[in-house]
Design an enzyme around this catalytic site. Structure first.
Site, short mmCIF file in Angstrom:
data_model
loop_
_atom_site.label_atom_id
_atom_site.label_comp_id
_atom_site.label_asym_id
_atom_site.label_seq_id
_atom_site.Cartn_x
_atom_site.Cartn_y
_atom_site.Cartn_z
N LYS A 132 -40.10 10.33 -61.67
CA LYS A 132 -39.16 10.78 -62.70
C LYS A 132 -39.84 10.72 -64.07
CE LYS A 132 -38.46 6.56 -64.66
NZ LYS A 132 -38.83 6.22 -66.07
N GLY A 136 -42.26 5.05 -59.76
CA GLY A 136 -42.75 5.12 -58.39
C GLY A 136 -42.26 4.01 -57.49
N SER A 155 -39.65 2.04 -57.89
CA SER A 155 -38.20 2.12 -57.73
C SER A 155 -37.81 3.23 -56.76
CB SER A 155 -37.54 2.37 -59.09
OG SER A 155 -37.75 1.27 -59.97
N ASP A 205 -34.23 0.87 -62.25
CA ASP A 205 -34.33 2.32 -62.07
C ASP A 205 -33.91 2.78 -60.67
OD1 ASP A 205 -35.18 2.82 -64.63
OD2 ASP A 205 -37.31 3.00 -64.12
#
Length: 283
Positions: free
Chosen positions: A9, A96, A98, A131
């Site tokens: 993200k 990554g 999370s 996250d």
């Protein structure tokens, strides 16, 4: 055997509102998944096995923490073998670890036939990392609280990004602690909430020439790591419409009009980890 993709993200915006009594921070952020992903392969096993090239102790691995958290929540003691093919860099502000944790919870829910709802999986995920809940609601969300209040949003347009990570990584914990030392957090919630909705509407409409993005962590992180500003400057000089630190960093991203310009920009970042990616419109 199940194979899953765990997407990364970026943060279009990140405001830090205040420090909470539990040691975390209240935030409001606009988070968007991109088509960079880790691959996780799940197979039955008598114990817990995690195969990866990463030099991370098992007890610190978020995949391992997700397995243990799910076992404790359900009382199930089944084993699992997880093979992780890592593409998302560590300490990059791309979520990554999370994403790997959320993917593990989703996969085990299916593989073990648990039939847990998304809200329950999010609750378990929130105990692992702030996250993690976002990754149950891809591709785009406004995220609030300590990361556990999620507002999924629709998006029809994909954006072309160049993401650049310098050789150093940044600890999320350090970034938030350093922010507290450097500045007073006096953000007005209503103003930020309005701004973040305006930003979302621009994204939805494709009006990226009018972007105003922000990251409250960027200024203090850049003081410690001035290379962040140098990367931003290079991206803008190369034609990026905007550039921003993602999360707590160290990855910086720039928005480009097209893939041709984006791919051309990669040439000026030799020696860096860098990629051209697209934001997701569905999942």
């Amino acid at each position: 055997m199940l194979t899953y993709k765990a997407f990364a993200k970026i943060n279009w915006a990140l405001s830090v509102l205040n420090k909470r009594n539990d040691g975390y921070h209240d935030i409001i952020s606009l988070m968007h998944a991109i088509d960079l992903y880790d691959t996780l392969i799940f197979e039955p096993s008598s114990g817990i096995e995690i195969q990866t090239e990463l030099p991370i102790k098992r007890v610190n691995n978020l995949i391992y923490k997700a397995i243990i958290a799910l076992q404790q929540y359900t009382g199930i003691k089944k084993g699992i073998k997880v093979t992780l093919h890592k593409q998302i860099p560590i300490g990059a502000g791309l979520g990554g670890g999370s994403s790997d944790a959320a993917t593990t919870l989703k996969a085990l829910n299916e593989l073990w036939g648990l039939n847990l709802g998304v809200n329950t999986l999010q609750e378990i995920g929130a105990s692992i990392g702030s996250d993690v809940p976002f990754f149950f609601n891809l591709p785009l969300c406004i995220v609030e609280g300590r990361g556990d209040i999620i507002k999924p949003l629709k998006i029809e347009k994909s954006y072309t990004l160049v993401i650049v990570k310098p050789k150093f990584s940044i600890s999320t914990k350090w970034a938030y602690e350093f922010l507290n030392l450097e500045t007073e957090l006096t953000t007005e919630y209503k103003k930020i909430n309005n701004n973040i909705w305006q930003l979302y509407l621009l994204l939805y409409e494709g009006a990226y020439s009018n972007f105003h993005s922000w990251n409250d962590l960027e200024k203090s992180v850049s003081r410690k790591y001035p290379e962040i500003e140098k990367i931003k400057k290079k991206l803008l000089e190369a034609g990026a419409l905007m550039s921003l630190l993602s999360g707590s960093g160290s990855t910086v991203f720039g928005v480009f009009n097209n893939e041709v310009d984006a791919n051309e920009t990669l040439k000026i970042f030799e020696g860096y980890w860098c990629k051209v990616v697209q934001t997701l419109t569905s999942y």
